[in-house]
Enzyme design. Structure first.
Site, PDB file in Angstrom:
ATOM      1  N   LYS A   1       0.838  -1.207   0.000  1.00  0.00           N
ATOM      2  CA  LYS A   1       0.000   0.000   0.000  1.00  0.00           C
ATOM      3  C   LYS A   1       0.872   1.255   0.000  1.00  0.00           C
ATOM      4  CE  LYS A   1      -0.455   0.026   5.028  1.00  0.00           C
ATOM      5  NZ  LYS A   1      -1.124  -0.656   6.122  1.00  0.00           N
TER       6      LYS A   1
ATOM      7  N   TYR B   1      14.660  30.720   7.547  1.00  0.00           N
ATOM      8  CA  TYR B   1      13.441  31.411   7.966  1.00  0.00           C
ATOM      9  C   TYR B   1      13.367  31.624   9.477  1.00  0.00           C
ATOM     10  CZ  TYR B   1      11.048  30.998   3.464  1.00  0.00           C
ATOM     11  OH  TYR B   1      10.676  31.118   2.156  1.00  0.00           O
TER      12      TYR B   1
END
Ligand code: PLP
Length: 626
Positions: free
Chosen positions: A37, A260
């Protein structure tokens, strides 16, 4: 490895095989289901499935039917179990592609059974019982009754019953409790399905099972320990590594900040490097000021916040760093860049990190020491809704070669044909039937003929709306040629802005239901959006389109072309000219089994007709010359 990539993931299939072999020592003679999956936790479902099947997997496990269908298209034919609950709307493809749904509600089982009856099939299912996971599955206390009810549905076969552990990696007591409940339920049942399964990766290591006969293996096969305690019990090697390159080298002085929000301030002068990857590549934002990168046998710290597309690392200790050098961000080169260690830095999950890493990186596969395959950048697999491209290809190619009696020429024709047909990748194939098109030149007004058109055909409705386009030049018209939302196109040359005076809808209907429409004029074309709420209920059904317009055609042109750009059966095209001309000639260009339609003249109308069961390929049409 030399390549042009900014970052890449390497999938080491040898390590995968190593892990599977070691895992198999724990599963004895139980059957094994390989979990693939979420694209096999980011490792590539197809390649992992192929390898797992080679090493004895009897089942594959996916999250939903789309993942299963994709594997079917890739010619994987072993049983595929859909682990998550499926929706009612998914029943048709589940059956069509022979996928095995897990069932957790009687309602779904009933609908599946109804459909199975309709198509005269018996469908295998696995029933999911919630023994303590508290997620999908029948609530334990009434699971017995529900299973009996489902067992009475004639067109379903309960091939398996399963449950899922909540904490098999570190809570043995709870795991044993879940296991015992599962055992009690199974013992009570008056029948025994072919497969009983409960263990995931950690379950098989931490628990002795004696009545189940299938296990579901995910994370451990990718070489990741769900708990560090497991290291003592089984040896694993990580399958995925992630690499990038030094993009830029800089120096920061004491007190200067990096990234940042200035979360990192240099305490002393340092040298740092920018790598061209960030959280958009799956390098988790939580690794800001925490992550490690392995470069020239040293571990370099991530400095400052992870940006979307960049990170900074401290390379003060590195000897002779160079732009373009390879660095490793995940893998087995060093413990400090293992998925387990990196995620421990922010209390995250290795499962998540693997799924997200290398989102926009090309994936390379390595087997027996060699690179065997790579999957493209921006890997994303689409599942077409009607039929598989491979199947379609082989049908067309065989059909052409039969007719031409040469495989070689047929391949060339077929390639050219396909290129036109599927000009856009993943475009669905549309086809129409009983196509009736009338173009009537009513009268001449200055430089134009006034024209009334009607068009009628049958087709499967795919959208609750569509467009009719009138373009003022060929280039614009071409743009709309392959647009699946456009049902009708008209070309009206002229250097005026098109508006309602030039092109007007008289009627648009689907199955005799008059639609709403909204006309918009743009610089070089005019579009009419045709829509109706009620169309939503008939999507997927064959419907009759009817489109009628009033428009103009330049009088200085001496010909009119009609194009057929979809696969169409049973065509009737009429040109009515109300004695505006003495003579009209027709030049059909029909491609298909027959090249010449039946042409008939009747007073002032010329009509072209195919036989009712004749298909015409796209890029066909007719030119009326007058
Ligand atoms: C994902 C999943 C697994 C695999 O779990 P791992 O811990 O990766 O082995 C097993 N069973 C079910 C139902 C799952 O959804």
């Amino acid at each position: 490895m030399k390549n042009n990539d900014r970052s890449w993931t390497l999938i080491n299939l040898d390590n995968f095989v190593y892990n599977v072999k070691n895992i198999k020592k724990f599963i004895g003679n139980k059957a094994y289901l390989q979990i693939v999956k979420a694209d096999a936790y980011g490792h590539g479902a197809y390649q992992i499935a192929k390898e797992a099947i080679h090493w004895g997997a009897k089942f594959l496990g996916v999250a939903n039917y789309q993942e299963g269908v994709l594997l079917r298209f890739q010619k994987i034919d072993i049983p595929i179990l859909i682990l998550s609950p499926s929706l009612e709307a998914e029943i048709v493809p589940i059956v069509q592609y022979n996928l095995t749904p897990s069932v957790q509600s009687f309602d779904f089982a009933k609908k599946l059974n109804d459909y199975a009856m309709e198509v005269n099939k018996r469908i295998k299912i696995h029933i999911n019982v919630d023994t303590g996971m508290g997620r999908s599955g029948f609530y334990y206390d009434n699971s017995y009754e529900e299973i009996l009810k489902i067992n009475s549905l004639d067109n379903l076969e309960i091939e398996g019953i399963f449950s899922h552990f909540a904490a098999s990696e570190n809570d043995k007591e709870y795991t044993k409790w879940q296991y015992d409940r599962f055992y009690k339920l199974i013992k009570k049942l008056p029948f025994e399905p072919k497969y009983l399964h409960i263990s995931n990766s950690s379950g098989i290591i931490n628990l002795k099972e004696n009545f189940t006969n299938l296990v579901r293996i995910g994370l451990l096969s990718f070489g990741i320990y769900t708990d560090l305690d497991l290291k003592k019990k089984i040896s694993l090697k990580p399958v995925m590594s992630f690499f990038s390159k030094i993009g830029h080298i800089k120096t920061a002085n004491k007190g200067e900040s990096i990234g940042y929000n200035r979360t990192y301030i240099a305490e002393k002068k340092l040298k740092y490097a920018i790598l061209p990857i960030g959280y958009a590549d799956g390098y988790d934002f939580m690794l800001s000021n925490k992550g490690n990168v392995y470069y020239k046998n040293s571990v370099c710290k991530v400095l400052g916040k992870i940006s979307m597309d960049m990170i900074a690392i401290d390379i003060s200790k590195i000897d002779n760093p160079k732009v373009g050098d390879t660095v490793q961000l995940l893998g087995d080169a060093n413990d400090k860049i293992s998925a387990e260690y990196l995620t421990s830095l922010y209390n995250g999950s290795s499962y998540e990190l693997l799924c997200q890493i290398g989102r926009r990186a090309k994936r390379y596969y390595r087997k027996e020491g060699k690179f065997i395959d790579s999957s493209p950048l921006l890997r994303r697999a689409f599942v077409p809704t009607d039929y598989s491209p491979q199947k379609l290809s082989s049908i067309i190619e065989t059909a052409i070669s039969h007719r031409i009696k040469s495989r070689e020429i047929s391949t060339i024709i077929y390639k050219d044909f396909l290129e036109r047909f599927f000009k856009e990748k993943d475009k669905n194939v549309h086809y129409r039937e009983n196509f009736n098109h009338t173009i009537e030149f009513i009268k001449r007004t200055d430089n134009f003929f006034q024209v009334k058109t009607t068009l009628e055909y049958e087709k499967i409705l795919t959208n609750p709306y569509f467009y009719v386009i009138c373009a003022s030049n060929e280039k614009i018209l071409e743009k709309f040629f392959l647009d699946p939302f456009v049902e009708y196109r008209w070309l009206l040359y002229g250097d005026f802005r098109l508006d309602k005076k030039h092109f007007e809808i008289l009627s648009v209907k689907i199955n005799d239901m008059e639609l709403n429409y909204k006309q918009n004029d743009y610089k070089e074309y005019l579009s009419v959006r045709c829509f109706d709420e009620r169309l939503k209920n008939i999507i997927g059904k064959k419907v009759k389109f009817f489109i009628s317009t009033m428009t103009y055609y330049p009088a200085n042109s001496h010909q009119l072309s009609v194009y057929i750009n979809e696969l169409t059966k049973n065509i009737n095209i009429s040109f009515k000219y109300n004695n505006l001309f003495n003579k009209v000639e027709t030049v059909p260009f029909f491609s298909g089994k027959k090249h010449f339609p039946n042409i008939s003249y009747n007073n002032d109308t010329v009509s072209l007709k195919t036989n009712p069961d004749e298909w015409i390929f796209p890029n066909s049409g007719v030119v009326f010359v007058y």
